[in-house]
Structures are given as C-alpha cells and as structure tokens.
Enzyme design. Sequence first.
Site: not given
Ligand code: FES
Length: 123
Positions: A34, A36, A59, A103
């Site tokens: 993602c 992050d 997120c 996450c």
């Molecule tokens: Fe990537 Fe939450 S969607 S850590």
Amino acid sequence: RMYTKIAYDHFMNPRNAYLMDSSNGEGQVGDPACGDSLMLFIRVENNIIEEASYLVFGCPASIATSSMTSVMVKGKTLEEALSIKEQDIIDALGGLPKGKEHCSNLGVSALRKAIKTYKENCK
Ligand code: FES
C-alpha cells in the site's frame, strides 16, 4: 468502514507524533502493498522505554495503530514491549474495520526494529 471511537480519536488526534532528537533506537518499516511507511523512535533508559514517538505516512488505521503503539510502550521494559502483538494494539483501539487489521503490523514491526537498533547501539 466503521472505526471505533477510540480508533477515530487516535487518527484525528495522533499521540506522540513527532521527530525525536534524543532517541537511542529507531525502526523504519513500510508496507510495499500500500506504500504506507512508519518511522518509530524510542528513548530507553535503564531498560525502560521512557519516550516513544513516530512519523507516519499512511491510512487512518496505520495512523491510529502507530499512535496507540507509542502510548502502549511508554513506561514498559524492553521485554514487555517485545511481547506486544498486533492483536493487543487492535484490542486497545476497540477493534479495526474488516480488512484493516494488517495495518497494525507497521507499529509492531517498527517497535521491534527500534528495540533491535537500541540493543545494537548500546552494546
Ligand atoms: Fe497500508 Fe493501512 S493500508 S498500512
């Protein structure tokens, strides 16, 4: 997706979100799926995590779990901090929406790396 009141509060008002100058352990992790990423800082004295902070790009769940991780580790011994699991963070937030549980892995992984760095730095 519904966030609990606690998770929403940690997302809207993240605790301990700052760059720490005096850290002696740092852990950086990212989720390639993602994009992050999280950088977690700890200041350890006499085997106790006296201070924990982080910078996070991600997120709402990653922000809430990073915030909760920093709150939960403060005042813990390194051994106690190492025993914290993803589910403990999720439980402390009162749960996460379905599909967002992963996450919580960022905070726990960054914490473990930060403790490892601290141990290497302070050999
Ligand atoms: Fe990537 Fe939450 S969607 S850590």
